[in-house]
Design an enzyme around this catalytic site. Structure first.
Site, short mmCIF file in Angstrom:
data_model
loop_
_atom_site.label_atom_id
_atom_site.label_comp_id
_atom_site.label_asym_id
_atom_site.label_seq_id
_atom_site.Cartn_x
_atom_site.Cartn_y
_atom_site.Cartn_z
CE LYS A 50 21.56 9.09 10.98
NZ LYS A 50 20.89 8.61 9.85
CD GLU A 102 35.32 12.71 6.92
OE1 GLU A 102 36.24 12.13 6.54
OE2 GLU A 102 34.93 12.40 8.14
MO1 MOS Z 1 38.94 13.34 8.35
S1 MOS Z 1 39.72 12.66 6.62
O1 MOS Z 1 38.58 12.04 9.16
O2 MOS Z 1 39.80 14.31 8.92
#
Ligand code: MOS
Length: 751
Positions: A713, A717
């Protein structure tokens, strides 16, 4: 650990010795010694310096520029304005897919946001170009700026993010609210934020006829190459972009931006290599940002705490000329069980640079509102916030009803809570003080982020000297991607780490997709894995067809690739080195290819997300309202962990950004001019070392058989989601004061 891969009907089993190892960064020594060359470190012979002049108004047009004054300045070679800027083969406002950023490229005199490029001065030195730009003294025809979430008429956008529907629902929210024993309805606001990587956008561009050579940071090399090809009407193969190191990206280097193209145009105009580097304040406009949001969450709950309705409405903003809308309400789709869920977005168009994906776009903003609201509802129900979350735990994805490909969120809650010591938390707020009399509060938040995978490609080579090469146009923003991907490469090739030459960060390598959506390790990693499997299969075919090989006839049982040798699977004692196999076949090397693509069948059958739980302790001065985060514990489950050291560091970074979101970051707009008032790193606050306490990240084990063959995964983020909400909830628990406007600053807490 043993990896199984199925290639061309045969099963190759191999020992995976590199995946899972906490290796240090391959590029670490280069970086700490200064040997790593970033885009702006390049100085091709004959290079000139370009400096942008940017608009000081938000809306209107440029009436005049004193080009003569700039040209008269010593060292200035050329001033690029709409009067002489190279014409483009494609309208920079044309857009054929959501992954294109509309750009202001001096094709007209219009101004549509503050800090929009209005001219480029090209000179012998940076100083001359900078002074030349200052001498342009622009005059404007100014129109009133439309600013703030009430600054223009509101509408429902056709789509949000990169194409989600703006409205979704399941069940009857009104009925769910009506039938609820308890209801809450609250509005939360988050400010505009700017990416602020240490390295600003920078480009060094050199033309040679119709071919173009570029050094510039990029999270999406092939897309940038394609965009440039379209704008300049040249073949993509004639454009070579190098981006081996990025000083941070966070999304703002995902799509090629206007200033980078201006550097290329400047080089064409003067027919010399040109370097253009953005000044910090120029980052606040033409290269994306996180839009502000105002989110209303309505929840209904039965008397036992079970949610009966979840409604999440988000208002956000985009520019007047492009269409990225922060999909803040969509987090309500994934986390909490409810018979009725509705999400919707509305938006305004403002005189601002276009917003763009910024680390956890949608989830970061949305989870701050949802996790706050859940905490408020738990309190209204008289329940512990963790017990309330467990009461509303969902074993299927709430909006779609699909099973999860894997979900170890219960384990995240359990391990995080145990490590933090959550069990002794008093239910009521304002119950705890430290020895100095500071109010102490504990809060938690759930973290979630989709497990995505895009299309990527890789090429593998095994050489007769027993070494291998893996090539993919992957990007390392500083997060350790090169290291993790090289580990996948070593295992894929059945070689030791130091026998593999890993090549990435250049557009002449196979397209590895975008380093975004926390999907890069899966995307590039699966392409690498596939390329390794392909080249090993070819090598195995050579050996198994050759009577002189100890592997002759192993076809049906397969082979194991390990430490540079193929072994018969049914008799591991019989083996042959890669070099011997190639030598006998008269080959110096053999090549394989791999590609990644998400599996549509798995996608439609399963919801794929990473999960986590974040626990925060804050201390608040009861007289002055000063807030300090004193402890953060996160526990995350994100499938297969390729390199625990890198992953832990990604979680730290995400959680620290969560602190920033909760307490520090806020771009402030002057309502009269539409300009951002704190467009510098002194006044745009991000946490420094002194703001960051003990941070712990627990890697919760999770096996996912569906996301991809390696079970990867994403981790880039998720750390930011959950954390800011946990801190807001801890501030409430410390003080009894609920602040719904972010960041939670002293005035908002005391006011
Ligand atoms: Mo990220 S915001 O998908 O670089």
């Amino acid at each position: 650990m043993v990896e199984m891969t199925s290639i061309q009907g045969q099963t190759h089993t191999r020992q995976g010795s590199s995946i899972g190892q906490p290796l240090t960064r391959m590029d670490g020594v280069l970086k700490v010694t200064g040997a790593a060359r970033y885009a702006a470190d390049h100085h091709p012979a004959g290079m000139l310096y370009a400096v942008m002049a940017v608009s000081s108004i938000a809306r209107g047009r440029v009436a005049s520029l004193d080009v003569a004054a700039a040209m008269a300045h010593p060292g200035v070679v050329q001033v690029m304005t709409p009067g002489n800027a190279p014409k483009l083969a494609e309208d920079p406002d044309a857009k054929t897919n959501p992954f294109m950023f509309r750009m202001d490229l001096l094709q007209n005199d219009g101004v549509r946001y503050p800090n929009q490029p209005i001219a480029v001065v090209i000179a012998d030195t940076l100083e001359s170009a900078t002074e030349g730009a200052a001498l342009l003294a622009p005059a404007y025809v100014t129109e009133p700026a439309r600013v703030g979430l009430d600054g223009n008429a509101s509408f429902a956008p056709p789509a949000v993010g990169v194409g989600n529907p703006a409205e979704m629902h399941r069940g009857d929210v009104d009925a769910g609210l009506k039938g609820a024993a308890l209801r809450m309805d609250a509005t939360y606001e988050t400010p505009a934020q700017y990416h602020n990587p240490m390295e600003p956008h920078a480009i060094v561009a050199t033309w040679d006829g119709d071919t173009l050579s570029i050094d510039t940071p990029s999270q999406g090399l092939a897309m940038a190459q394609g965009r440039l090809a379209g704008l300049f009407g040249i073949a993509p193969e004639g454009i070579h972009i190098r981006s081996p190191f990025l000083g941070g990206g966070f999304g703002c280097k995902g799509l090629l931006s206007g200033p980078q193209v201006l550097g290329v145009m400047a080089a064409r105009l003067v027919d010399r290599p040109v370097k253009l580097v953005l000044r910090r304040e120029q980052m606040y406009g033409p290269v994306g940002h996180r839009a502000p949001t105002r989110q209303t969450v309505r929840l209904g709950a039965a008397s036992d705490g079970a949610l009966t309705a979840v409604s999440h409405h988000a208002k956000t903003a985009s520019s007047t000329f492009d269409d990225f809308f922060e999909p803040a309400a969509d987090t309500a789709h994934t986390v909490y069980a409810s018979p009725a869920i509705a999400t919707s977005h509305e938006a305004v168009r403002l005189d601002t640079g276009t917003p763009l994906f910024m680390r956890a776009p949608g989830e970061a903003t949305g989870s701050i509102a949802m996790e706050s609201a859940i905490d408020e509802m738990a309190h209204a129900c008289g329940m512990d916030p963790l017990a309330f979350r467990l009461k509303n735990y969902s074993d299927v994805e709430p909006i779609s009803g699909k099973p999860f490909s894997s979900k170890a969120l219960r384990e995240c809650y359990a391990q995080g809570a145990a490590r933090f010591g959550w069990a002794t938390r008093p239910l009521a707020p304002r119950q705890m003080r430290d020895e100095a009399g500071l109010l102490v509060g504990w809060g938690m938040g759930t973290a979630t982020f989709p497990a995505l995978m895009f299309q990527g490609h890789a090429r593998a080579v095994l050489r007769s000297d027993g070494t291998g090469v893996m090539e993919t146009g992957a990007h390392d923003m500083g997060q350790g991607a090169w290291t993790a991907l090289a580990q996948i490469a070593a295992d894929g090739l059945g070689l030791e780490q130091d026998q593999v030459e890993f090549r990435a960060g250049s557009s002449d390598l196979p397209d590895a997709g975008i380093a975004g959506g926390s999907a890069h390790t899966a995307t590039a990693g699966m392409a690498i894995h596939g390329a390794g499997a392909d080249v090993i299969a070819k090598l195995a075919d050579l050996a198994m067809d050759d009577q002189r090989s100890p592997l002759f006839g192993a076809g049906n049982t397969g082979v194991i690739a390990r430490s540079g040798r193929l072994h018969r699977r049914d008799d591991e004692g019989r083996s042959e080195s890669y070099g011997d196999i190639l030598a006998r076949a008269g080959l110096t090397e053999i090549e394989g290819r791999g590609a990644s693509a998400s599996d549509p069948a798995a996608q439609s059958a399963y919801a794929m997300h990473a999960h986590g739980a974040v626990f925060a302790e804050v201390k608040v001065d009861p007289e002055f309202g000063q807030i300090r985060v004193t402890r953060l514990v996160g526990a995350f489950a994100a499938g297969k962990i390729i390199n625990p050291r890198m992953v832990q560091s990604q979680y730290y970074g995400g959680m620290i950004w969560g602190v920033s979101f909760a307490l520090h970051e806020e771009a402030l707009t002057d309502r009269r001019s539409g300009r951002i008032m704190n467009q510098n790193l002194a006044e745009y606050h991000v946490p420094v070392n002194a703001d960051i306490p003990s941070v712990e990240a627990i890697l919760v084990e999770e096996h996912d058989p569906h996301v991809n063959a390696l079970g990867i995964k994403g981790v880039g983020e998720i750390g930011i989601t959950g954390t800011a909400g946990a801190i807001a909830n801890a501030v409430w628990h410390a003080t009894g004061i609920r602040v719904r406007e972010f960041p939670i600053t002293l005035d908002r807490l005391m006011g």
